[in-house]
Design an enzyme around this catalytic site. Structure first.
Site, PDB file in Angstrom:
ATOM      1  N   LYS A  57       1.223  -1.080  -0.753  1.00 48.73           N
ATOM      2  CA  LYS A  57       0.005  -0.402  -0.021  1.00 48.73           C
ATOM      3  C   LYS A  57       1.071   1.323   0.121  1.00 48.73           C
ATOM      4  O   LYS A  57       0.888   2.845  -0.452  1.00 48.73           O
ATOM      5  CB  LYS A  57      -0.666   0.111   0.979  1.00 48.73           C
ATOM      6  CG  LYS A  57      -2.211  -0.848   0.464  1.00 48.73           C
ATOM      7  CD  LYS A  57      -3.586  -0.495   1.655  1.00 48.73           C
ATOM      8  CE  LYS A  57      -4.577  -1.111   1.545  1.00 48.73           C
ATOM      9  NZ  LYS A  57      -4.370  -3.114   1.823  1.00 48.73           N
ATOM     10  N   GLU A  96      -9.930   7.493   4.487  1.00 48.66           N
ATOM     11  CA  GLU A  96     -11.237   6.190   5.030  1.00 48.66           C
ATOM     12  C   GLU A  96     -10.369   5.472   5.795  1.00 48.66           C
ATOM     13  O   GLU A  96      -8.929   4.796   4.537  1.00 48.66           O
ATOM     14  CB  GLU A  96     -12.564   6.204   4.891  1.00 48.66           C
ATOM     15  CG  GLU A  96     -12.117   5.176   3.739  1.00 48.66           C
ATOM     16  CD  GLU A  96     -11.961   5.844   2.652  1.00 48.66           C
ATOM     17  OE1 GLU A  96     -11.683   7.313   2.184  1.00 48.66           O
ATOM     18  OE2 GLU A  96     -11.499   4.687   1.575  1.00 48.66           O
ATOM     19  N   SER A 117       2.040  -9.963  -1.126  1.00 49.27           N
ATOM     20  CA  SER A 117       1.742  -8.556  -0.787  1.00 49.27           C
ATOM     21  C   SER A 117       2.134  -7.878   0.160  1.00 49.27           C
ATOM     22  O   SER A 117       2.163  -6.750   0.427  1.00 49.27           O
ATOM     23  CB  SER A 117      -0.533  -8.677  -0.980  1.00 49.27           C
ATOM     24  OG  SER A 117      -0.892  -8.700  -0.175  1.00 49.27           O
TER      25      SER A 117
HETATM   26  C1  LIG Z   1      -4.865  -4.275   1.236  1.00 48.11           C
HETATM   27  C2  LIG Z   1      -4.470  -4.912   1.344  1.00 48.11           C
HETATM   28  C3  LIG Z   1      -5.012  -5.746   0.407  1.00 48.11           C
HETATM   29  C4  LIG Z   1      -6.040  -5.887  -0.164  1.00 48.11           C
HETATM   30  O1  LIG Z   1      -5.875  -4.505  -1.402  1.00 48.11           O
HETATM   31  P1  LIG Z   1      -5.512  -5.212  -2.864  1.00 48.11           P
HETATM   32  O2  LIG Z   1      -6.274  -2.653  -3.186  1.00 48.11           O
HETATM   33  O3  LIG Z   1      -6.537  -5.711  -3.756  1.00 48.11           O
HETATM   34  O4  LIG Z   1      -4.369  -5.103  -3.472  1.00 48.11           O
HETATM   35  C5  LIG Z   1      -4.207  -7.122   0.010  1.00 48.11           C
HETATM   36  N1  LIG Z   1      -2.551  -7.399   1.058  1.00 48.11           N
HETATM   37  C6  LIG Z   1      -2.662  -6.802   1.842  1.00 48.11           C
HETATM   38  C7  LIG Z   1      -1.722  -6.977   2.819  1.00 48.11           C
HETATM   39  C8  LIG Z   1      -3.300  -6.058   2.462  1.00 48.11           C
HETATM   40  O5  LIG Z   1      -2.896  -4.536   3.412  1.00 48.11           O
END
Ligand SMILES: *Cc1c(COP(=O)(O)O)cnc(C)c1O
Length: 404
Positions: free
Chosen positions: A93, A115, A381
Site C-alpha cells: 500500500k 477513510e 502483498s
Molecule cells: C489492503 C491489502 C490488500 C488488498 O488490497 P488490494 O487493493 O486488492 O491490493 C492485499 N494485501 C494486503 C497485505 C493489504 O494490506
C-alpha cells in the site's frame, strides 16, 4: 495489447464499460483538477526523480523475488514470491500512498484525507504524510477502531488525526461518507487519497500507475533469475491494487497467464464471502461502475473474509474489463485454504504472510499440484505480523491446517 497502459482508461476514465465517475458536480470539479494535475506533474522530470529516490531510500525498493525451494519440492511446480512484505510498513500500500503524497505536495495541498477499514491504508497514508510534512486525517468507524487498536496507535504515533465515525454500522461504508464530507469542506487545501484501484476517475488509473513498479521490477528480476518469463502470475484481489501492480508488468506478454484470487470466505452464501468479480453483477458504488455483490434492488451486499483487507463488495474497474476480455482469469480461495497456505508458508519458508496474500499462495499451491511443470510468481502483498494475535487466539499454531 501493445502499449496497453497508454490506451486504458479512456479520457473519461472508462475501462471498457467500467469505471468512469458518478459523483456530485462539486466533487467532479475537484476530481477534474486532480486528473489534470496528475497528467501534468507525474510526467515531469522532478516528480519522477523524487519518486524514484523515495522508492529506493525510504521504501527499500526494489523488493526481492524469492524462489521457494522447500515449498516447490513439497507441492511441485516452481513457486516464486515477489516480496512486497519487505516494502517499508510491510505491504504494497505504501507504493501508491507515497505517490499520492508526492502529488499532494506538488499540488500545494496541506492535508491528506482518507477513510480506513482495518487501518492498513490509514497507516500507509499517515506514513506518507509524516514523510512529506503534511497533515493527515483518517476517518474510521468506531467498531473498527475497537477491533484494530494497534493500527490506531500507529496512525497516532505517525501524527495522524483519527476521526471516529459513530453513525450507522460504524464501519467502512460510513467512514467513506464521513471522509468525503470532510474533504468537501476544504478541497482547496486538502486531497482525498483512495486506498486501492477503486473510486471515481482518476484514482483507478493513478493507483495502478503507482503500483506498476511492482510488475516492472518483478518481470526484470524473474528474467534475470531464470532466463525466461513465468508461466503464470497470481495475486489476491480486494479492490485490486496489488494485483493490478504486478499484472500490469506482464500484460503485454501474451504467453504469461494472469490469475486474480478473490476471497470465498466461509461459504458462497450472500454475506459469507467477497468474491465480486466471480459472483457479482455490474453496478455502481462509491462513484464508479464495477462488478458488485448486490441484492435484487441493487444495494451492495454485506461481505466477509477472514482477511479484512479483502472484504469489499466491488472491485477495480480495470479488473472488470480484463475479466470480460479474458486476459485475466479470476478464481477464489476460501478461509480454510487461506489458513492452510498461511501456516505452510510459515513452516516451509520462514515467511509469515498477510492473510490477504495467503489467498494467492493458496491458489499457487493448488496450481503447482495440478501442473508440476509450471513456474508461478505470487505477489506476496504483505507480511502477517498484523494478523498473528487473531490467528493464534482462534486457530493456535495450526497443526490441523498443515499437511500431515
Ligand atoms: C489492503 C491489502 C490488500 C488488498 O488490497 P488490494 O487493493 O486488492 O491490493 C492485499 N494485501 C494486503 C497485505 C493489504 O494490506
Amino acid at each position: 495489447m501493445q502499449d496497453y497502459l497508454k490506451h486504458f482508461p479512456d479520457q473519461k476514465g472508462y475501462f471498457g464499460e467500467y469505471g468512469g465517475s458518478f459523483i456530485p458536480p462539486v466533487l467532479q470539479a475537484e476530481m477534474d483538477k486532480i486528473t489534470q494535475a496528475y497528467f501534468h506533474i507525474s510526467k515531469s522530470h522532478d516528480f519522477i526523480t523524487e519518486l524514484r529516490s523515495i522508492r529506493k531510500h525510504f521504501q527499500g525498493r526494489p523488493t526481492p523475488v524469492y524462489y521457494c525451494s522447500r515449498l516447490s519440492d513439497a507441492y511441485g511446480g516452481r513457486i516464486y514470491l515477489k516480496r512486497e512484505d519487505l516494502n517499508h510498513t510491510g505491504a504494497h500500500k505504501l507504493n501508491h500512498c507515497m505517490g499520492e503524497g508526492l502529488l499532494a505536495k506538488y499540488m500545494g495541498k496541506k492535508k491528506l484525507i482518507a477513510e480506513t477499514g482495518a487501518g492498513q491504508h490509514g497507516v500507509a497514508l499517515a506514513t506518507a504524510a509524516a514523510y512529506f510534512g503534511l497533515e493527515c486525517e483518517i476517518h474510521m468507524g468506531e467498531v473498527d477502531i475497537a477491533k484494530e487498536h494497534p493500527n490506531v496507535i500507529r496512525m497516532q504515533l505517525l501524527g495522524a488525526k483519527v476521526v471516529p465515525v459513530t453513525h450507522g454500522l460504524k464501519t467502512l461504508k460510513e467512514a467513506v461518507d464521513s471522509a468525503f464530507e470532510a474533504y468537501l469542506q476544504d478541497p482547496v487545501n486538502s486531497i482525498y487519497c483512495i486506498g486501492s484501484v477503486v473510486g471515481p476517475h482518476p484514482f483507478p488509473m493513478m493507483v495502478r500507475d503507482f503500483q506498476h513498479i511492482v510488475g516492472v521490477e518483478a518481470r526484470e528480476q524473474f528474467l534475470e533469475m531464470t532466463g525466461e518469463l513465468p508461466d503464470e502470475v497470481t495475486a489476491c484481489v480486494g479492490g485490486g491494487s496489488n494485483a493490478m501492480g504486478i499484472f500490469s508488468g506482464f500484460i503485454n506478454d501474451e504467453d504469461v497467464s494472469l490469475t486474480g484470487v478473490e476471497p470465498a470466505g466461509r461459504s458462497l452464501k450472500p454475506g459469507d464471502h467477497a468474491a465480486s468479480l466471480c459472483y457479482g453483477k455490474p453496478g455502481i458504488l462509491h462513484g464508479f461502475k464495477s462488478y458488485l455483490l448486490q441484492d435484487d434492488q441493487g444495494n451492495p451486499q454485506p461481505v466477509y473474509s477472514i482477511a479484512s483487507g479483502l472484504d469489499y463488495p466491488g472491485s477495480g474497474p480495470e479488473h472488470c474489463m480484463l475479466k470480460d476480455t479474458g486476459r485475466i482469469s479470476y478464481t477464489t480461495a476460501d478461509d480454510k485454504a487461506c489458513l492452510h497456505a498461511f501456516y505452510t508458508l510459515c513452516r516451509l519458508e520462514g515467511i509469515i504472510p498477510a492473510l490477504e496474500s495467503s489467498h494467492a499462495v493458496a491458489y499457487a499451491l493448488k496450481a503447482a499440484r495440478e501442473n508440476p511443470e509450471k513456474s508461478i510468481l505470487v505477489n506476496l502483498s504483505g507480511r502477517g505480523d498484523k494478523d498473528i494475535d487473531f490467528i493464534v487466539e482462534k486457530f493456535g499454531t495450526g497443526e490441523e491446517y498443515l499437511d500431515s
